[in-house]
Motif scaffolding. Structure first.
Motif, PDB file in Angstrom:
ATOM      1  N   UNK A   1       0.793  -1.223   0.000  1.00 38.39           N
ATOM      2  CA  UNK A   1       0.000   0.000   0.000  1.00 38.39           C
ATOM      3  C   UNK A   1       0.823   1.270   0.000  1.00 38.39           C
ATOM      4  N   UNK A   2       2.164   1.114  -0.112  1.00 36.85           N
ATOM      5  CA  UNK A   2       3.022   2.293  -0.156  1.00 36.85           C
ATOM      6  C   UNK A   2       3.118   3.053   1.151  1.00 36.85           C
ATOM      7  N   UNK A   3       2.795   2.390   2.274  1.00 37.16           N
ATOM      8  CA  UNK A   3       2.795   3.086   3.563  1.00 37.16           C
ATOM      9  C   UNK A   3       4.205   3.440   4.000  1.00 37.16           C
ATOM     10  N   UNK A   4       4.380   4.698   4.380  1.00 41.30           N
ATOM     11  CA  UNK A   4       5.597   5.181   5.029  1.00 41.30           C
ATOM     12  C   UNK A   4       5.211   6.152   6.116  1.00 41.30           C
ATOM     13  N   UNK A   5       5.920   6.085   7.221  1.00 44.59           N
ATOM     14  CA  UNK A   5       5.722   7.006   8.342  1.00 44.59           C
ATOM     15  C   UNK A   5       6.875   7.990   8.363  1.00 44.59           C
ATOM     16  N   UNK A   6       6.560   9.267   8.458  1.00 43.26           N
ATOM     17  CA  UNK A   6       7.584  10.318   8.419  1.00 43.26           C
ATOM     18  C   UNK A   6       7.258  11.362   9.475  1.00 43.26           C
ATOM     19  N   UNK A   7       8.275  11.962  10.037  1.00 40.31           N
ATOM     20  CA  UNK A   7       8.104  13.155  10.868  1.00 40.31           C
ATOM     21  C   UNK A   7       8.508  14.350  10.016  1.00 40.31           C
ATOM     22  N   UNK A   8       7.622  15.348   9.926  1.00 42.35           N
ATOM     23  CA  UNK A   8       7.847  16.505   9.065  1.00 42.35           C
ATOM     24  C   UNK A   8       7.873  17.801   9.868  1.00 42.35           C
ATOM     25  N   UNK A   9       8.630  18.749   9.377  1.00 40.16           N
ATOM     26  CA  UNK A   9       8.599  20.096   9.922  1.00 40.16           C
ATOM     27  C   UNK A   9       7.298  20.760   9.464  1.00 40.16           C
TER      28      UNK A   9
ATOM     29  N   UNK B   1      12.192  16.413 -15.778  1.00 40.73           N
ATOM     30  CA  UNK B   1      12.264  17.591 -14.917  1.00 40.73           C
ATOM     31  C   UNK B   1      11.648  17.275 -13.555  1.00 40.73           C
ATOM     32  N   UNK B   2      10.518  16.569 -13.550  1.00 41.71           N
ATOM     33  CA  UNK B   2       9.870  16.202 -12.286  1.00 41.71           C
ATOM     34  C   UNK B   2      10.772  15.305 -11.454  1.00 41.71           C
ATOM     35  N   UNK B   3      11.441  14.356 -12.079  1.00 43.31           N
ATOM     36  CA  UNK B   3      12.325  13.453 -11.341  1.00 43.31           C
ATOM     37  C   UNK B   3      13.539  14.187 -10.792  1.00 43.31           C
ATOM     38  N   UNK B   4      14.032  15.181 -11.523  1.00 43.84           N
ATOM     39  CA  UNK B   4      15.144  15.986 -11.010  1.00 43.84           C
ATOM     40  C   UNK B   4      14.703  16.791  -9.790  1.00 43.84           C
ATOM     41  N   UNK B   5      13.505  17.361  -9.854  1.00 46.66           N
ATOM     42  CA  UNK B   5      12.974  18.099  -8.706  1.00 46.66           C
ATOM     43  C   UNK B   5      12.760  17.170  -7.513  1.00 46.66           C
ATOM     44  N   UNK B   6      12.352  15.939  -7.773  1.00 42.12           N
ATOM     45  CA  UNK B   6      12.072  14.996  -6.687  1.00 42.12           C
ATOM     46  C   UNK B   6      13.320  14.657  -5.882  1.00 42.12           C
ATOM     47  N   UNK B   7      14.489  14.805  -6.498  1.00 43.24           N
ATOM     48  CA  UNK B   7      15.734  14.502  -5.782  1.00 43.24           C
ATOM     49  C   UNK B   7      16.149  15.616  -4.827  1.00 43.24           C
ATOM     50  N   UNK B   8      15.488  16.760  -4.909  1.00 45.09           N
ATOM     51  CA  UNK B   8      15.832  17.873  -4.022  1.00 45.09           C
ATOM     52  C   UNK B   8      15.177  17.677  -2.656  1.00 45.09           C
ATOM     53  N   UNK B   9      15.872  17.994  -1.555  1.00 47.07           N
ATOM     54  CA  UNK B   9      15.283  17.820  -0.223  1.00 47.07           C
ATOM     55  C   UNK B   9      14.221  18.865   0.121  1.00 47.07           C
TER      56      UNK B   9
ATOM     57  N   UNK C   1       6.580  12.222  -6.485  1.00 50.86           N
ATOM     58  CA  UNK C   1       7.082  12.276  -5.112  1.00 50.86           C
ATOM     59  C   UNK C   1       5.932  12.645  -4.208  1.00 50.86           C
ATOM     60  N   UNK C   2       5.846  11.971  -3.053  1.00 53.54           N
ATOM     61  CA  UNK C   2       4.812  12.328  -2.090  1.00 53.54           C
ATOM     62  C   UNK C   2       5.402  13.254  -1.021  1.00 53.54           C
ATOM     63  N   UNK C   3       5.989  12.717   0.005  1.00 55.21           N
ATOM     64  CA  UNK C   3       6.478  13.578   1.078  1.00 55.21           C
ATOM     65  C   UNK C   3       7.992  13.792   1.001  1.00 55.21           C
ATOM     66  N   UNK C   4       8.755  12.805   1.347  1.00 54.08           N
ATOM     67  CA  UNK C   4      10.208  13.024   1.371  1.00 54.08           C
ATOM     68  C   UNK C   4      10.972  12.142   0.387  1.00 54.08           C
ATOM     69  N   UNK C   5      10.306  11.161  -0.224  1.00 55.72           N
ATOM     70  CA  UNK C   5      10.999  10.273  -1.133  1.00 55.72           C
ATOM     71  C   UNK C   5      10.240  10.160  -2.450  1.00 55.72           C
ATOM     72  N   UNK C   6      10.967  10.041  -3.583  1.00 54.47           N
ATOM     73  CA  UNK C   6      10.290   9.799  -4.863  1.00 54.47           C
ATOM     74  C   UNK C   6       9.487   8.501  -4.826  1.00 54.47           C
ATOM     75  N   UNK C   7       8.383   8.477  -5.570  1.00 54.39           N
ATOM     76  CA  UNK C   7       7.558   7.280  -5.666  1.00 54.39           C
ATOM     77  C   UNK C   7       8.244   6.310  -6.625  1.00 54.39           C
ATOM     78  N   UNK C   8       8.474   5.047  -6.212  1.00 52.37           N
ATOM     79  CA  UNK C   8       9.121   4.091  -7.128  1.00 52.37           C
ATOM     80  C   UNK C   8       8.284   3.892  -8.393  1.00 52.37           C
ATOM     81  N   UNK C   9       8.960   3.736  -9.525  1.00 51.66           N
ATOM     82  CA  UNK C   9       8.255   3.474 -10.773  1.00 51.66           C
ATOM     83  C   UNK C   9       7.670   2.067 -10.773  1.00 51.66           C
TER      84      UNK C   9
END
Length: 330
Positions: free
Chosen positions: A57-65, A89-97, A322-330
């Motif tokens: 289900x793609x579940x990930x738990x993250x703590x965000x600012x 371009x979207x994938x390049x942006x996804x690599x930015x923190x 990309x959802x929150x902090x990591x790119x979505x795997x293809x």
């Protein structure tokens, strides 16, 4: 929360899975035993369901600012690209923190991207430096977010009303200090670097990453959460719940009706995120529905009936990058 018309429609996941997601929205760092007690099942059942949601289900738990509570600027970018270049371009942006919630829209020629620059220099470097010099970028529209009506610590899953108020109360963290002004210190960075990758990292793991005592880690994380500087969040594939259609709605409301329209939108079951924004439109919404027909029903019904709404532009997501902090795997 009262009864909800939202229903789980999935052949893979059931109501207990929805309750588990709701429990994680209430406190994503709650132990499996605490969640199990609130839901009336065994610890082993919760652990097994959690692993399955992560795997399928793609579940990930993250703590965000929380940029809003910290007084940090956030921007929504609409980047129009030449054909066949938007994905790269979207994938390049996804690599930015400093980016999250990146998707392809407008037939694959537009990239939608939320940015959270931590310094003015980050913002200038992206908007005035890298993007304008990027080949095949045709147009950049940057919309500063002015006020959040829904989102952040308020997750969309809670609109299913899968838990009672007593269950939610049993899951909320206890023993936390009285909230103070939201503020981050330089020594918080190693702590947050781990939690932004894994929001359920154990206290010994956080101790090793920070070089601090376990008691300091517990106190500091509790203080940051209580102040609202950070919050726990979950990401997941909405299609596994039977809601595959995601769209950004760019809404123009009469200035006098801006706040009332924003508040009304926050209460709609279809909205996962609502913010006032600068630019040609003054509200942006993320809507989630079961189908294209469901999106039309929302646009022509609850949204279309709101007094003060003057114009709506709809841009369905074709693909999440990309959802929150990591790119979505293809």
């Amino acid at each position: 929360m009262g009864d909800s018309m939202l229903e789980l429609e999935s052949d893979t996941f059931d109501h207990l899975d929805l309750q588990l997601l709701s429990a994680l929205e209430a406190d994503a760092r709650a132990s499996f035993s605490r969640i199990a007690a609130a839901l009336g099942v065994s610890d082993q059942t919760i652990a097994r369901r959690y692993r399955r949601l992560c795997e399928h289900g793609g579940l990930r738990v993250i703590v965000l600012r929380d940029a809003s509570r910290l007084g940090q600027d956030q921007w929504m970018l609409r980047i129009r690209c030449a054909p066949d270049s938007a994905l790269a371009i979207a994938e390049a942006l996804a690599r930015r923190p400093d980016t999250f919630w990146i998707g392809l829209a407008s037939g694959g020629t537009e990239v939608l991207c939320l940015t959270r620059p931590r310094t003015p220099g980050d913002h200038d470097e992206l908007l005035l430096g890298k993007l304008p010099r990027t080949p095949n970028v045709v147009e950049i529209r940057a919309h500063q977010l002015l006020h959040r009506f829904y989102g952040g610590a308020d997750g969309w899953i809670r609109k299913f009303a899968a838990l009672t108020e007593d269950q939610i109360g049993a899951l909320r963290p206890d023993g936390e200090p009285v909230p103070a002004a939201a503020r981050l210190e330089p020594e918080d960075e190693p702590l947050l670097a781990v939690l932004e990758r894994d929001g359920r990292a154990t206290y010994p793991e956080l101790q090793r990453a920070t070089g601090r005592s376990e008691s300091w880690v517990k106190r500091r994380l509790a203080a940051l959460r209580a102040s609202g500087a950070v919050y726990t969040d979950i990401e997941y594939h909405s299609e596994t719940l039977g809601y595959p259609v995601v769209a950004s709605l760019w809404i123009t409301a009469a200035p006098a009706a801006l706040h009332s329209v924003g508040e009304a939108l926050a209460g709609h079951e279809e909205t996962a995120w609502v913010s006032a924004t600068a630019g040609p439109s003054n509200l942006v919404v993320t809507a989630m529905t079961r189908s294209t027909a469901g999106l039309y029903a929302y646009l022509s019904g609850p949204l279309g009936g709101l007094e003060g709404v003057q114009h709506v532009e709809t841009t369905p997501f074709l693909r999440r990058i990309k959802q929150l902090t990591y790119p979505v795997p293809r």
